[in-house]
Design an enzyme around this catalytic site. Structure first.
Site, short mmCIF file in Angstrom:
data_model
loop_
_atom_site.label_atom_id
_atom_site.label_comp_id
_atom_site.label_asym_id
_atom_site.label_seq_id
_atom_site.Cartn_x
_atom_site.Cartn_y
_atom_site.Cartn_z
N HIS A 80 -57.50 -20.35 1.23
CA HIS A 80 -57.44 -18.94 0.84
C HIS A 80 -56.06 -18.45 0.43
CE1 HIS A 80 -58.53 -14.71 0.83
NE2 HIS A 80 -57.56 -14.45 1.70
N ASP A 89 -61.88 -22.09 0.37
CA ASP A 89 -61.53 -20.79 0.93
C ASP A 89 -62.59 -20.39 1.96
OD1 ASP A 89 -61.00 -18.08 1.42
OD2 ASP A 89 -60.32 -17.71 -0.63
N SER A 113 -57.46 -11.56 -2.48
CA SER A 113 -58.24 -11.23 -1.30
C SER A 113 -58.66 -9.76 -1.39
CB SER A 113 -57.41 -11.54 -0.04
OG SER A 113 -58.21 -11.54 1.11
#
EC number: 3.4.11.5
Length: 380
Positions: A357, A329, A172
């Site tokens: 995610h 995601d 991320s």
């Protein structure tokens, strides 16, 4: 039926899987019957036999569980500026191959479970909380808090721990920071394992905060949106939240932080995880998470251009890299991983077809462990 045997060591037990050999490329095997067998201490037991669904076809090969929980063997605090002091810790093998874990957010901080992606008998595992996050101080502080401050902090920590070079692991926002760091210091990076690619471009911010993701989570979106009165929404909810997250009234900050954090936590898993969503009710966590994240987004990641990370791929093209991306995601949609892959075809892209995610989703965590195992083979 002909069978292919695949086994992967995970001391003290290892998992053996039997797959139908209906294709000569394991990454393209078709659905079919499988048996999962665990061997331990010379004894074997078949745990189950089930049918593989089509969406599993690209993620079941080499699946591994996380390593057992471990505790740090050392920890400390590193003063990196007149304002900021970072918490750091080391676990695993003291003389092993160093790996640095870059957490998400920004502002998310580290957790003990982050140590479990790495073989503790091979890796010297370094975790640290970025400026203002987790156990680092001052809490939720935005002063002297930019991408380039964090890049410099990583170097200061590496030098403090007397580490010549290391594997860099980030997901991320951690993937954003990993790319920025490795492009700045490619000679210090032995490999990259990236997850849930986030290039911090305008279209990514707009997707998540200005209505794109709302098409998938309209119920959660309305709760996030409705904290802001209609006459204050203007052209950007990110800006409207920025005003509240930096209010002189702490209760206004907390309310905005809870709503901001809940929106992201609701969308982080393919199926919302209640424990994850409840993090939003922890005011200390949510304030750092929301304030710092929003601060970076309002300032466009402090990058000189929207495509900065893609424009500088040539600096790291030679570095062995694996990208793990959940097909579904919502926080960091696959368009970013795909754009990075097109700019950098030398990097391996692993698409997890049954995940969103979070690094804690089974398919993603499995592929991350496999990626770290592959790096072990390269690093000896």
């Amino acid at each position: 039926m002909n069978l292919i045997l695949a086994s992967f060591s995970l001391a003290p037990c290892f998992c053996v899987r039997f797959f139908p050999s209906n294709h000569n490329n394991l990454n393209l095997l078709f659905p079919g019957q499988r048996k999962i067998q665990v061997s331990c201490g010379g004894k074997s037991e078949v745990l189950k036999s089930d049918t593989m669904e089509p969406h599993e076809a690209e993620t079941f090969v080499n699946k591994r569980t996380l390593y057992a929980p471990i505790e740090p063997y050392s920890s400390g605090n590193l003063k990196v500026s007149d304002v900021h002091t970072l918490y750091w810790e080391q676990s695993g093998k003291p003389d092993g191959h160093p790996v640095v874990f870059l957490h998400g957010g920004p502002g998310g901080g580290t957790a003990p479970s982050n140590r479990r992606f790495f073989d503790p008998e091979f890796y010297r595992i370094v975790l640290f909380d970025q400026r203002g996050a987790g156990k680092s101080t001052p809490h939720a502080c935005l002063e002297e808090n930019t991408t380039w401050d964090l890049v410099n902090d990583i170097e200061k920590l590496r030098e403090h721990l007397k580490i010549p070079e290391w594997l860099v692991f980030g997901g991320s926002w951690g993937s954003t920071l990993a790319l920025a760091y490795s492009q700045s210091h490619p000679d210090k990076v032995t490999g990259l394992v990236l997850r849930g690619i986030f290039l911090l471009r305008k279209k990514e911010i707009d997707w998540f905060y200005e209505g794109g993701a709302a098409a998938i989570y309209p119920d959660a979106w309305e709760e996030f949106r409705d904290l802001i009165p209609e006459n204050e929404r203007g052209s950007s909810l990110v800006d409207a939240y920025h005003k509240r997250l930096n209010s002189d009234d702490l209760e206004i900050q907390y309310a905005a932080a809870r709503a901001w954090t809940k929106w992201e936590m609701m969308t982080a898993y393919l199926r919302p995880n209640l424990e994850n969503v409840q993090k939003a009710e922890d005011d200390k966590f949510s304030l750092a998470f929301a304030r710092i994240e929003n601060h970076y987004f309002v300032n466009k990641g402090f990058f000189p251009s929207d495509s900065h990370l893609l424009d500088n791929v040539d600096k790291i093209r030679h570095i062995k890299t694996t990208i793990v991306q959940g097909r579904y995601d919502v926080c960091c949609p696959m368009m970013s991983a795909w754009d990075l892959h097109k700019a950098w075809p030398e990097a391996e892209l692993k698409i997890v077809y049954d995940a969103g995610h979070s690094a804690n989703e089974p398919g993603i965590s499995a592929e991350l462990v496999v990626a770290n195992e592959k790096m072990k083979a390269l690093m000896g």
